[in-house]
Scaffold this active site. Structure first.
Site, PDB file in Angstrom:
ATOM      1  N   ASP A  54       0.827  -1.194   0.000  1.00  0.00           N
ATOM      2  CA  ASP A  54       0.000   0.000   0.000  1.00  0.00           C
ATOM      3  C   ASP A  54       0.870   1.255   0.000  1.00  0.00           C
ATOM      4  O   ASP A  54       1.942   1.280   0.610  1.00  0.00           O
ATOM      5  CB  ASP A  54      -0.905  -0.011   1.241  1.00  0.00           C
ATOM      6  CG  ASP A  54      -2.085   0.915   1.112  1.00  0.00           C
ATOM      7  OD1 ASP A  54      -2.426   1.281  -0.029  1.00  0.00           O
ATOM      8  OD2 ASP A  54      -2.658   1.290   2.140  1.00  0.00           O
ATOM      9  N   ASN A 106     -10.616  -3.260  -6.009  1.00  0.00           N
ATOM     10  CA  ASN A 106      -9.907  -2.291  -6.851  1.00  0.00           C
ATOM     11  C   ASN A 106     -10.646  -1.947  -8.136  1.00  0.00           C
ATOM     12  O   ASN A 106     -10.308  -0.958  -8.810  1.00  0.00           O
ATOM     13  CB  ASN A 106      -8.498  -2.793  -7.194  1.00  0.00           C
ATOM     14  CG  ASN A 106      -7.529  -2.686  -6.034  1.00  0.00           C
ATOM     15  OD1 ASN A 106      -6.517  -3.384  -5.991  1.00  0.00           O
ATOM     16  ND2 ASN A 106      -7.817  -1.828  -5.052  1.00  0.00           N
TER      17      ASN A 106
END
Length: 222
Positions: A2, A50
């Site tokens: 991330d 996503n």
């Protein structure tokens, strides 16, 4: 993995620049893991959530996946790395699916290290698909309700035949698992670091392993 977008934003760069740098970091960490003796490394590359991102960013991510396979597959094969993919990656466009299938097949006999890449993966989706698999087996008479135990669930998950993770590392300062390996990480050690993924390197991985080695794991016992 991330922090790619924040890494790019801090440098006044487009998000895709952060993702490109993130791929470089992934490449370096795969090598470092092999050097540090890590037998199985899992990278959460694309989550089932996503798809909510802008279409242009999704397109950039798919292009990076294709580029990674084309540029790194030879090295992975030479290094004895076996590629395993978890998640419903067949939802991707057919060309990318064929490339992924080819990479998995080419490295299937490698034994030095296993690289697991989570693509279109979400633990809740994995649970649903596993439940459907078990229900179908019961319906077909191949499995009884009484036979559904931890081992049966393990066998129905994407990670069947893989060891449970010892350590889960989340970069960029976030303090959550974000739908990642929720069943498998039941007794994993968790480590949350502030480093953005593009800056996570071999030294950071070694530090994470050193932290892990200081922990006492009792698995519910004394």
């Amino acid at each position: 993995m991330d922090g790619n977008g924040r890494w790019a934003k801090a440098r006044h760069l487009p998000r895709v620049a952060g993702h490109r740098r993130g791929v470089e970091a992934a490449r370096a960490i795969v090598r470092a893991a092999g050097e540090l003796g890590i037998g199985v490394l899992t990278l959460y590359a694309f989550s089932s959530e996503n798809w909510r991102r802008p279409a242009s960013e999704i397109s950039d991510l798919m292009s990076l996946m294709r580029r990674f396979i084309l540029s790194d597959l030879d090295e992975l094969a030479r290094a004895g790395v076996r590629l395993r993919v978890i998640g419903d990656y067949r939802a991707f466009e057919p060309e990318l699916v064929r490339m992924i299938d080819g990479a998995i097949e080419r490295t299937a006999e490698n034994t030095r290290q296993t690289l697991v890449v989570a693509l279109n993966y979400g633990a809740r989706d994995e649970f649903v698909r596993a439940a459907r698999t078990l229900a179908a087996q019961v319906g077909a008479g191949r499995l009884t309700l009484e036979a559904i135990d931890v081992a049966a669930v393990d066998a129905a998950l994407d990670t069947a035949e893989l060891p449970a993770p010892d350590l889960v590392i989340r970069t960029s300062g976030e303090r959550r698992l974000s739908n990642f390996l929720l069943w498998q990480a039941a007794y994993a050690e968790l480590l949350f670091v502030d480093t953005l993924w593009p800056d996570f390197d071999k030294a950071a991985l070694a530090a994470a392993i050193a932290d892990f080695r200081q922990r006492e794991r009792r698995f519910g016992g004394l």
